[in-house]
Design a protein around this motif. Sequence first.
Motif, PDB file in Angstrom:
ATOM      1  N   VAL A 152      11.519  -2.342  -7.953  1.00  0.00           N
ATOM      2  CA  VAL A 152      10.750  -2.715  -9.135  1.00  0.00           C
ATOM      3  C   VAL A 152      10.843  -1.586 -10.151  1.00  0.00           C
ATOM      4  O   VAL A 152      10.625  -0.422  -9.818  1.00  0.00           O
ATOM      5  N   THR A 153      11.161  -1.931 -11.392  1.00  0.00           N
ATOM      6  CA  THR A 153      11.263  -0.930 -12.456  1.00  0.00           C
ATOM      7  C   THR A 153      10.065  -1.034 -13.396  1.00  0.00           C
ATOM      8  O   THR A 153       9.469  -2.105 -13.560  1.00  0.00           O
ATOM      9  N   ASN A 154       9.728   0.102 -13.998  1.00  0.00           N
ATOM     10  CA  ASN A 154       8.688   0.179 -15.019  1.00  0.00           C
ATOM     11  C   ASN A 154       7.373  -0.428 -14.541  1.00  0.00           C
ATOM     12  O   ASN A 154       6.771  -1.265 -15.211  1.00  0.00           O
ATOM     13  N   ALA A 155       6.932   0.024 -13.389  1.00  0.00           N
ATOM     14  CA  ALA A 155       5.644  -0.416 -12.837  1.00  0.00           C
ATOM     15  C   ALA A 155       4.534   0.496 -13.369  1.00  0.00           C
ATOM     16  O   ALA A 155       4.646   1.029 -14.474  1.00  0.00           O
ATOM     17  N   LYS A 156       3.472   0.689 -12.596  1.00  0.00           N
ATOM     18  CA  LYS A 156       2.346   1.490 -13.075  1.00  0.00           C
ATOM     19  C   LYS A 156       2.800   2.871 -13.524  1.00  0.00           C
ATOM     20  O   LYS A 156       3.556   3.548 -12.825  1.00  0.00           O
ATOM     21  N   GLY A 157       2.325   3.270 -14.704  1.00  0.00           N
ATOM     22  CA  GLY A 157       2.664   4.588 -15.227  1.00  0.00           C
ATOM     23  C   GLY A 157       4.143   4.761 -15.528  1.00  0.00           C
ATOM     24  O   GLY A 157       4.611   5.890 -15.642  1.00  0.00           O
ATOM     25  N   GLY A 158       4.874   3.651 -15.642  1.00  0.00           N
ATOM     26  CA  GLY A 158       6.303   3.720 -15.909  1.00  0.00           C
ATOM     27  C   GLY A 158       7.142   4.035 -14.685  1.00  0.00           C
ATOM     28  O   GLY A 158       8.356   4.235 -14.798  1.00  0.00           O
ATOM     29  N   LYS A 159       6.522   4.085 -13.515  1.00  0.00           N
ATOM     30  CA  LYS A 159       7.252   4.410 -12.287  1.00  0.00           C
ATOM     31  C   LYS A 159       8.159   3.267 -11.851  1.00  0.00           C
ATOM     32  O   LYS A 159       7.916   2.099 -12.146  1.00  0.00           O
ATOM     33  N   ASP A 160       9.207   3.621 -11.108  1.00  0.00           N
ATOM     34  CA  ASP A 160      10.024   2.648 -10.407  1.00  0.00           C
ATOM     35  C   ASP A 160       9.651   2.698  -8.928  1.00  0.00           C
ATOM     36  O   ASP A 160       9.373   3.773  -8.388  1.00  0.00           O
ATOM     37  N   TYR A 161       9.633   1.540  -8.282  1.00  0.00           N
ATOM     38  CA  TYR A 161       9.354   1.466  -6.849  1.00  0.00           C
ATOM     39  C   TYR A 161      10.650   1.162  -6.101  1.00  0.00           C
ATOM     40  O   TYR A 161      11.395   0.259  -6.491  1.00  0.00           O
ATOM     41  N   HIS A 162      10.880   1.896  -5.027  1.00  0.00           N
ATOM     42  CA  HIS A 162      12.100   1.738  -4.248  1.00  0.00           C
ATOM     43  C   HIS A 162      11.784   1.355  -2.804  1.00  0.00           C
ATOM     44  O   HIS A 162      10.630   1.406  -2.377  1.00  0.00           O
ATOM     45  N   LYS A 163      12.810   1.008  -2.056  1.00  0.00           N
ATOM     46  CA  LYS A 163      12.642   0.610  -0.664  1.00  0.00           C
ATOM     47  C   LYS A 163      11.924   1.695   0.130  1.00  0.00           C
ATOM     48  O   LYS A 163      12.107   2.886  -0.118  1.00  0.00           O
ATOM     49  N   PHE A 164      11.073   1.274   1.032  1.00  0.00           N
ATOM     50  CA  PHE A 164      10.304   2.124   1.949  1.00  0.00           C
ATOM     51  C   PHE A 164       9.244   2.975   1.242  1.00  0.00           C
ATOM     52  O   PHE A 164       8.750   3.938   1.810  1.00  0.00           O
ATOM     53  N   GLU A 165       8.889   2.606   0.001  1.00  0.00           N
ATOM     54  CA  GLU A 165       7.846   3.338  -0.713  1.00  0.00           C
ATOM     55  C   GLU A 165       6.491   2.619  -0.662  1.00  0.00           C
ATOM     56  O   GLU A 165       5.617   2.880  -1.487  1.00  0.00           O
ATOM     57  N   PHE A 192       0.830  -1.202   0.000  1.00  0.00           N
ATOM     58  CA  PHE A 192       0.000   0.000   0.000  1.00  0.00           C
ATOM     59  C   PHE A 192       0.867   1.256   0.000  1.00  0.00           C
ATOM     60  O   PHE A 192       1.897   1.332   0.676  1.00  0.00           O
ATOM     61  N   ASN A 193       0.409   2.247  -0.772  1.00  0.00           N
ATOM     62  CA  ASN A 193       0.963   3.598  -0.703  1.00  0.00           C
ATOM     63  C   ASN A 193      -0.234   4.546  -0.787  1.00  0.00           C
ATOM     64  O   ASN A 193      -0.998   4.507  -1.753  1.00  0.00           O
ATOM     65  N   LEU A 194      -0.400   5.386   0.230  1.00  0.00           N
ATOM     66  CA  LEU A 194      -1.590   6.229   0.343  1.00  0.00           C
ATOM     67  C   LEU A 194      -1.380   7.650  -0.150  1.00  0.00           C
ATOM     68  O   LEU A 194      -2.319   8.455  -0.135  1.00  0.00           O
ATOM     69  N   ALA A 195      -0.175   7.989  -0.575  1.00  0.00           N
ATOM     70  CA  ALA A 195       0.113   9.347  -1.047  1.00  0.00           C
ATOM     71  C   ALA A 195      -0.274   9.494  -2.511  1.00  0.00           C
ATOM     72  O   ALA A 195      -0.167   8.553  -3.299  1.00  0.00           O
ATOM     73  N   THR A 196      -0.702  10.698  -2.892  1.00  0.00           N
ATOM     74  CA  THR A 196      -1.171  10.918  -4.268  1.00  0.00           C
ATOM     75  C   THR A 196      -0.066  10.705  -5.293  1.00  0.00           C
ATOM     76  O   THR A 196      -0.328  10.277  -6.416  1.00  0.00           O
ATOM     77  N   LYS A 197       1.186  10.990  -4.919  1.00  0.00           N
ATOM     78  CA  LYS A 197       2.303  10.836  -5.854  1.00  0.00           C
ATOM     79  C   LYS A 197       3.265   9.736  -5.436  1.00  0.00           C
ATOM     80  O   LYS A 197       4.382   9.659  -5.932  1.00  0.00           O
ATOM     81  N   GLY A 198       2.834   8.878  -4.518  1.00  0.00           N
ATOM     82  CA  GLY A 198       3.708   7.797  -4.083  1.00  0.00           C
ATOM     83  C   GLY A 198       4.832   8.303  -3.192  1.00  0.00           C
ATOM     84  O   GLY A 198       4.701   9.327  -2.527  1.00  0.00           O
ATOM     85  N   GLY A 199       5.928   7.572  -3.190  1.00  0.00           N
ATOM     86  CA  GLY A 199       7.097   7.980  -2.414  1.00  0.00           C
ATOM     87  C   GLY A 199       7.181   7.306  -1.055  1.00  0.00           C
ATOM     88  O   GLY A 199       6.390   6.433  -0.703  1.00  0.00           O
ATOM     89  N   ASN A 200       8.164   7.731  -0.275  1.00  0.00           N
ATOM     90  CA  ASN A 200       8.501   7.132   1.007  1.00  0.00           C
ATOM     91  C   ASN A 200       7.343   7.227   2.007  1.00  0.00           C
ATOM     92  O   ASN A 200       6.638   8.235   2.062  1.00  0.00           O
ATOM     93  N   VAL A 201       7.177   6.181   2.810  1.00  0.00           N
ATOM     94  CA  VAL A 201       6.046   6.116   3.746  1.00  0.00           C
ATOM     95  C   VAL A 201       6.422   6.551   5.164  1.00  0.00           C
ATOM     96  O   VAL A 201       5.605   6.427   6.087  1.00  0.00           O
ATOM     97  N   ALA A 202       7.626   7.078   5.364  1.00  0.00           N
ATOM     98  CA  ALA A 202       8.113   7.370   6.716  1.00  0.00           C
ATOM     99  C   ALA A 202       7.207   8.317   7.492  1.00  0.00           C
ATOM    100  O   ALA A 202       7.110   8.221   8.724  1.00  0.00           O
TER     101      ALA A 202
END
Length: 339
Positions: free
Chosen positions: A287-300, A180-190
């Motif tokens: 993960v590379t090239n996920a939804k919308g071409g985004k990459d997913y990184h640790k803690f996101e 899960f990521n609840l932010a509108t633009k994704g990113g770190n969940v800290a």
Amino acid sequence: MKENQISTGKIIDGKEVFAVELTNIRGSKVKIYNYGAIVSSFIVKNAKGEDQDIVLGFDDFDGYVNEDYLANYPYMGAVIGRYANRIKNGRFTIGGQDYQLDGNLHGGENGFDKKVWDILPTIDPSLTLQYISPAGEENFPGKLTVQLTFKLSDEDELILDFHAVTDATTAVNLTHHAYFNLATKGGNVAQYHHRMAASRYLEQDEEYIVTGNVLPVEGTIHDFLAGKPIGQDWNPEEGYDQSYVLDKAYGQMGLASETTEANSGLKLEVFTTEPIAHFYTAKYLDVTNAKGGKDYHKFEAFCVETQHAPNGINIPEFPETTLSPGETYLQTTIFKVTS
């Protein structure tokens, strides 16, 4: 709620892969593949009235079977079985007989997350998937028949009902691994505000294997009882990969966790009949090239994996994780979204 079934055109192990969409009166949508029971998207309205997808995944099915993705495989959105999390050395004993699994994580090298499940007919708008795991698969004893039903309520509750029976005593500990990521633009969940309804946690060794010791969260980085930003006390190199003992009666439906993201205004509550919730902040996510071409990184992303105790099959004092003929494995977990 209504449902819509769409073929992906893909055949795996002789079975066709479908995407099934569930939609409620609010216009919220969940897309689920019968491959791995993967929850690929969960679209809700945030506090700004915008449609927002709160789970990580790919735009189309090919991403889930891509070699690069599988090389650093995070089990994104999939069901986990026969046994969630880690079993020490991949070994356990049932009825005096020792069993050695092909792997010690999430049911082995080729678990339920990589199977094409059968879609069963339902009376109401819902999705029921079935997988029959033959005796000896991943070296587990007994033929295990598992059904998993997904429902999307008009209150934006994604409800998962598990049901399993076996013809010989076996180890069973199922969960679902949505990121899960609840932010509108994704990113770190800290900075997400997170609360766990758990005053105790399970001690782990250096390999994240549950030891059998149950410890109080008070005075530790694992204390989320009052709620706090996820990153407030964490080790910034490690995050969280920890099992919590929920403060409720065994088998009773109750709160596991509550997570809020300020900008979107979204809150995710997790309720379960399971005794344990494993909280994971995606340390190994890459993960590379996920939804919308985004990459997913640790803690996101974060995961709340409801289950029985990891390695519980080897710890007699913990709630039973074996299933015998004539018994029925039942579990219900609810992911409820509000804004």
